[in-house]
Each structure stands twice: as C-alpha cells, then as structure tokens.
Design an enzyme around this catalytic site. Structure first.
Site, mmCIF file in Angstrom:
data_model
loop_
_atom_site.group_PDB
_atom_site.id
_atom_site.type_symbol
_atom_site.label_atom_id
_atom_site.label_comp_id
_atom_site.label_asym_id
_atom_site.label_seq_id
_atom_site.Cartn_x
_atom_site.Cartn_y
_atom_site.Cartn_z
ATOM 1 N N LYS A 169 -11.631 -3.261 18.352
ATOM 2 C CA LYS A 169 -10.236 -3.638 18.618
ATOM 3 C C LYS A 169 -9.806 -3.244 20.037
ATOM 4 O O LYS A 169 -8.646 -3.316 20.389
ATOM 5 C CB LYS A 169 -9.321 -3.003 17.564
ATOM 6 C CG LYS A 169 -9.739 -3.387 16.124
ATOM 7 C CD LYS A 169 -8.714 -3.018 15.080
ATOM 8 C CE LYS A 169 -9.214 -3.349 13.676
ATOM 9 N NZ LYS A 169 -8.172 -3.336 12.669
ATOM 10 N N LYS A 229 -13.786 0.788 14.900
ATOM 11 C CA LYS A 229 -12.474 0.153 15.126
ATOM 12 C C LYS A 229 -12.085 0.252 16.598
ATOM 13 O O LYS A 229 -11.558 -0.687 17.180
ATOM 14 C CB LYS A 229 -11.408 0.837 14.259
ATOM 15 C CG LYS A 229 -11.403 0.261 12.859
ATOM 16 C CD LYS A 229 -10.473 0.940 11.898
ATOM 17 C CE LYS A 229 -10.778 0.383 10.513
ATOM 18 N NZ LYS A 229 -10.401 1.218 9.418
ATOM 19 N N ASN A 246 0.857 -1.200 0.000
ATOM 20 C CA ASN A 246 0.000 0.000 0.000
ATOM 21 C C ASN A 246 0.885 1.238 0.000
ATOM 22 O O ASN A 246 2.110 1.140 -0.068
ATOM 23 C CB ASN A 246 -0.933 -0.024 1.211
ATOM 24 C CG ASN A 246 -0.150 -0.110 2.497
ATOM 25 O OD1 ASN A 246 0.561 0.795 2.863
ATOM 26 N ND2 ASN A 246 -0.250 -1.258 3.175
ATOM 27 N N PHE A 258 -4.747 3.337 14.416
ATOM 28 C CA PHE A 258 -4.975 4.363 13.405
ATOM 29 C C PHE A 258 -6.113 3.893 12.502
ATOM 30 O O PHE A 258 -6.393 2.692 12.410
ATOM 31 C CB PHE A 258 -3.711 4.594 12.558
ATOM 32 C CG PHE A 258 -2.848 5.712 13.080
ATOM 33 C CD1 PHE A 258 -2.168 5.583 14.269
ATOM 34 C CD2 PHE A 258 -2.732 6.908 12.375
ATOM 35 C CE1 PHE A 258 -1.381 6.602 14.760
ATOM 36 C CE2 PHE A 258 -1.937 7.946 12.851
ATOM 37 C CZ PHE A 258 -1.261 7.806 14.042
ATOM 38 N N ASP A 284 -4.880 -6.442 5.033
ATOM 39 C CA ASP A 284 -5.976 -7.226 5.621
ATOM 40 C C ASP A 284 -6.007 -8.638 5.029
ATOM 41 O O ASP A 284 -6.511 -9.559 5.647
ATOM 42 C CB ASP A 284 -7.321 -6.541 5.354
ATOM 43 C CG ASP A 284 -7.440 -5.246 6.141
ATOM 44 O OD1 ASP A 284 -6.947 -5.217 7.286
ATOM 45 O OD2 ASP A 284 -7.986 -4.261 5.602
ATOM 46 N N LYS A 340 9.288 -17.401 -9.867
ATOM 47 C CA LYS A 340 8.503 -16.374 -10.567
ATOM 48 C C LYS A 340 7.365 -17.004 -11.385
ATOM 49 O O LYS A 340 7.606 -17.935 -12.169
ATOM 50 C CB LYS A 340 9.437 -15.574 -11.483
ATOM 51 C CG LYS A 340 8.750 -14.384 -12.103
ATOM 52 C CD LYS A 340 9.674 -13.652 -13.047
ATOM 53 C CE LYS A 340 8.879 -12.687 -13.900
ATOM 54 N NZ LYS A 340 9.611 -12.207 -15.039
HETATM 55 O O1 PMT Z 1 3.021 6.102 6.477
HETATM 56 P P1 PMT Z 1 2.505 7.425 5.980
HETATM 57 O O2 PMT Z 1 2.737 7.635 4.504
HETATM 58 O O3 PMT Z 1 3.031 8.565 6.823
HETATM 59 O O4 PMT Z 1 0.906 7.438 6.130
HETATM 60 C C1 PMT Z 1 0.333 7.385 7.401
HETATM 61 C C2 PMT Z 1 -0.857 6.413 7.427
HETATM 62 C C3 PMT Z 1 -1.947 6.926 6.508
HETATM 63 C C4 PMT Z 1 -0.439 5.026 6.994
HETATM 64 C C5 PMT Z 1 -1.322 6.389 8.932
HETATM 65 O O5 PMT Z 1 -1.688 7.685 9.307
HETATM 66 C C6 PMT Z 1 -2.515 5.454 9.104
HETATM 67 O O6 PMT Z 1 -3.668 5.823 8.986
HETATM 68 N N1 PMT Z 1 -2.216 4.155 9.426
HETATM 69 C C7 PMT Z 1 -3.215 3.071 9.503
HETATM 70 C C8 PMT Z 1 -3.614 2.705 8.123
HETATM 71 C C9 PMT Z 1 -4.521 1.523 8.101
HETATM 72 O O7 PMT Z 1 -4.129 0.502 7.652
HETATM 73 O O8 PMT Z 1 -5.679 1.702 8.651
HETATM 74 P P2 PMT Z 1 -6.782 0.515 8.743
HETATM 75 O O9 PMT Z 1 -8.034 1.271 8.944
HETATM 76 O O10 PMT Z 1 -6.730 -0.417 7.598
HETATM 77 O O11 PMT Z 1 -6.365 -0.289 10.050
HETATM 78 C C10 PMT Z 1 -6.823 0.082 11.315
HETATM 79 C C11 PMT Z 1 -5.787 -0.224 12.379
HETATM 80 O O12 PMT Z 1 -5.639 -1.653 12.492
HETATM 81 C C12 PMT Z 1 -4.416 0.335 12.104
HETATM 82 O O13 PMT Z 1 -3.886 0.795 13.310
HETATM 83 C C13 PMT Z 1 -3.635 -0.877 11.583
HETATM 84 O O14 PMT Z 1 -2.261 -0.768 11.901
HETATM 85 C C14 PMT Z 1 -4.297 -2.017 12.338
HETATM 86 N N2 PMT Z 1 -4.266 -3.314 11.628
HETATM 87 C C15 PMT Z 1 -4.917 -3.495 10.446
HETATM 88 C C16 PMT Z 1 -4.913 -4.736 9.845
HETATM 89 C C17 PMT Z 1 -4.202 -5.799 10.463
HETATM 90 N N3 PMT Z 1 -4.152 -6.990 9.911
HETATM 91 N N4 PMT Z 1 -3.574 -5.592 11.628
HETATM 92 C C18 PMT Z 1 -3.592 -4.382 12.231
HETATM 93 O O15 PMT Z 1 -3.005 -4.210 13.308
#
Ligand code: PMT
Length: 415
Positions: A354, A350, A223, A336, A292, A302
């Site tokens: 979580k 979330k 991503n 986040f 995810d 490959k």
């Molecule tokens: O890295 P930059 O370019 O500075 O950008 C910052 C950012 C946009 C990446 C950051 O600010 C941000 O929003 N990070 C979380 C992005 C994200 O994946 O969000 P999500 O809504 O998909 O996930 C929610 C939370 O669950 C996040 O804290 C993520 O780390 C966590 N997660 C998600 C999936 C997973 N399998 N395990 C997790 O722990």
C-alpha cells in the site's frame, strides 16, 4: 526491552536463592547486563560460579575484596545500576534495608544507590506476616521500593501459605513493565513541551471507526472498531497544532470536541470523503477498520426469511489506503494493521503493497490491545522494519507517540 539495562541483582540467603540462576539466565536472554551481589548466607544455597557463568560478570560478596583499584566496587555498582533487584529478599535483608544498615556488600550498595530498587521477598509464612517484617516492608514501600509479592503454596519449610518467591518468568515480566513505564514517563517529560507546535501548519486526515456495508435497510456488515484509536489520534493531532479533518464511520464513542468531523457509513463513502480532502493534505492516518467486502446488492426493502439457507454475494471494496499509496506525492501515509498472527510479516506486506511510510500493527489477540479498548500496544514499521514498539499504554499516549514519530520523519523528509 532490557537491552543495555544494567541490573544489579542482590541474592540473599534463603532456599529460593536457587531460583536466582533461572532469573539471571532469563534477564541475560532479554539483553540485560546483570551484576550479582551475594550475601554470605546466599552462598550456602547457590555458588558464585553458577551466577558468574550465567551473567558473564564477576560476582561480588565481600565489600573489601576490591578487584579494580580505580573504583570502589559497591559505589561503582550502585552508580552503574539502572535497577537494583533483590531476589530472593529474606526477612533479614528487608529489616536491614528498612533500618539503613550496611554491613555487607549488598546492603552498602543498596544504601549507596540512587537507582530504583525492587525486592522479591521469600520466607516462611509466619515470618512474612510477622508485625516487624510487615512494618519493615511498609517502610520500604513508603520510600519508593517496589515489592514483588510472594506467591502462595507449599513452602520449603513444609508450611503452606504466602512466602514463596515469585517465579523468575514473572519477575522478568515485572522488570520489563517497569522499564517500559519508565521509558514512557521519560518520553512524556522530554516531549510534552515541544508537542503543541509539532504539526503546526499541517493538514491531517484521520479515519476512525468501522464501516457499515448494508444488506438491506435494517441489516449490515460491520466490525468491532469503536473509533477510540482514530479519535485519540485526531485529538492529539489537533493538540499538536494541525488542521485536522476526521472522517468517522460507525463508532461507539463521540468524536473529540473541536475537531472537524465528517460522518460516513460505507467503505465507498469513506473513499469519497478521503479523496475529496487528499490533494492538499500533508499526513493521512488510516486507523479505521474498513470492510474488505460489501454485499453485491443492497436490498431496498427488508429481506424476508426464505428457505433454510441464504447466500450473500460479496464483492471487494476499493482499498482506500492502497489508492492513496498510488497517488501520494508529498503526503506522509500511515496505515494500520489489525492482526491475529504473523503480525510483522502481514504489517510489512501492507506497508509495501500500500506504499505507506509507516504501518501501525496491533496484535488484537492480546488483552487490552486493538478493538474497543482504552489501551493499545503497537509495533510501528517503516520500510527498514521495526521503527518503534509501544508497550501497553492509553490510546492517547499511543497517538502522541505515533504523531511525534510522524512529525520527525516528515521534517527529515522536508530538509
Ligand atoms: O477503533 P478502536 O476500537 O479503537 O480499535 C482500533 C483498531 C483496532 C480499529 C485500529 O487500531 C486498527 O488496527 N485499525 C485498522 C484495522 C484494519 O482494518 O486493519 P486491516 O489490516 O484490515 O487494514 C489495513 C489498513 O488498510 C488499515 O489502515 C485500513 O484502514 C486500510 N483499508 C482496509 C481496507 C480498505 N478497503 N481500505 C482501507 O483503507
């Protein structure tokens, strides 16, 4: 953003005075307490009653019309203002302000105030470029008065050019940005000194960057995360005295110097690394963008092109944050949420699902926000709802504000 802000709005005598009605309305809708002072010539263009009705406050124009014997009106208004905004500002009032004249209610208030002053000029294009007006505006700017430049277009006098008062919506945006900036500066000044010790003795885990889920040795799913947000948090936590363990997936930038950094690739690697550090940690901040889903199978060599279509079967990764939320004991957990719509709803979902203490939501459709940028603007939620909104600022500032909030909440939790 303008809740509780006292704005003294000076309205002077130009045709653009009609826009003052919309300006008052918008400022009041945003929560500002607006007190209007009109010049005598402004009253030729718009009535006091209109502005009084919109602001629900008395409108002033006569310095000697003292309605409350306990105060001197122009001093009282000057003192109570958080901002004095003159819109429209004619060449005449700009000239008076530049030369310190005070011959009516507005100009006496402008001399008496120590609040910031902002003007939105409106006049004929030749007046606007007249050397006397230009010199007066330069004088005001050199004294710290903010100028909202007029727009270009067809002017009421029939000329086409610069001199049209900026639209009320834009003026309100400028005013909002001004207060946001002021709030950020005030916060930094108040907190800079106590920041170094804020996380002393705490072990902090920060995740950053985007995970890589391999399809084959040369292809993968990832991503747009650059790692900047997580790195800014790790650096700020270290500056606040924490023992920081940074777990970084794929990033575009180098991790901050002096911070213990562990490199990982996939969501599973990140899960393993976080779980190894989790037990004795105090604060975990999951700024990483974690996949995810991952390919069910990773090919060891490959993949070759075959046929017109190819289907990639994906399976869910383990949600690290959700797992931490289940097992956390003393730990303070910050997730986040990168969203493109229904930001609050998804962030709160979330937070609950979580079991986070805080969720930092960024609306990544907004310019300067989220992936890859040096800046961010976030809404931080707790179980009660919105805890803090941070307008657009550097990721370093977002990191400092977030950690200060976390440190405050953690201290409260301990006491
Ligand atoms: O890295 P930059 O370019 O500075 O950008 C910052 C950012 C946009 C990446 C950051 O600010 C941000 O929003 N990070 C979380 C992005 C994200 O994946 O969000 P999500 O809504 O998909 O996930 C929610 C939370 O669950 C996040 O804290 C993520 O780390 C966590 N997660 C998600 C999936 C997973 N399998 N395990 C997790 O722990």
């Amino acid at each position: 953003m303008l809740n509780g802000k006292v704005i003294v709005l000076g309205v002077t005598g130009g045709i653009a005075a009609y826009k003052a009605a919309m300006l008052c309305s918008r400022l009041v809708q945003k929560g500002a307490d607006v007190h209007v002072i009109m010049t005598e010539s402004a009253k030729q263009f718009i009535t006091e009653l209109t502005l009084q009705s919109l602001t629900k406050n008395p409108v002033y124009s006569d310095t000697f019309d003292e309605r409350d014997p306990s105060v001197v009106s122009h001093i009282h208004l000057a003192d109570m203002a958080d901002l004095v905004l003159v819109a429209p500002a004619t060449a005449n009032v700009i000239g008076k302000m530049a030369h310190g004249l005070a011959d009516d209610m507005l100009t006496t208030t402008l001399l008496a105030t120590t609040a910031p002053v902002m003007i939105s000029p409106a006049m004929n294009v030749h007046m606007y470029t007249h050397p006397a007006v230009v010199a007066n505006m330069e004088t005001l700017v050199s004294r710290g008065v903010s100028m909202i430049e007029p727009g270009e277009g067809l002017l009421a006098c029939g000329y086409v050019g610069k001199g049209r008062m900026e639209e009320p919506e834009t003026i309100v945006e400028v005013v909002e940005r001004f207060f946001e900036q002021q709030e950020t500066t005030e916060w930094s000044m108040a907190n800079e000194a106590k920041a170094p010790g804020l996380l002393e003795g705490k072990k902090v885990i920060v995740t950053a960057g985007g995970t890589i889920e391999r399809i084959d040795p040369v292809r993968y799913i990832t991503n747009d995360s650059s790692g900047k947000m997580g790195f800014a948090i790790a650096k700020a936590a270290k500056d606040m005295g924490a023992d920081v363990h940074l777990i970084a997936a794929h990033t575009d930038v180098s991790p901050p110097e002096g911070v213990k950094t562990e490199r990982v690739e996939s969501a599973q690697d990140m899960y393993d690394a976080v779980m190894r550090e989790f037990d004795d940690s105090d604060l975990i901040i999951k700024a990483a963008a974690v996949a995810d889903y991952r390919p069910l199978k990773t090919a060891s060599s490959k993949l070759k092109k075959q046929g017109e279509k190819m289907t990639l079967e994906l399976v869910k990764t383990t949600d690290i944050l959700e797992t931490l939320g289940k097992y956390k004991q003393k730990q303070f957990l910050i997730g986040f949420a990168a969203e493109t719509d229904s930001v609050e709803q998804y962030a709160m979902d979330k937070l609950r699902r979580k079991n986070c203490d805080l969720v930092v939501a960024n609306d990544v459709t907004k310019s300067g926000v989220g992936f890859g940028t040096d800046t961010n603007s976030v809404h931080i939620y707790d179980a009660e709802g919105l805890a803090l909104h941070l307008p657009l600022m550097s990721k370093e500032d977002v990191a400092r504000r977030l950690l200060a909030l976390a440190a405050e909440r953690m201290t409260k939790g301990e006491s």
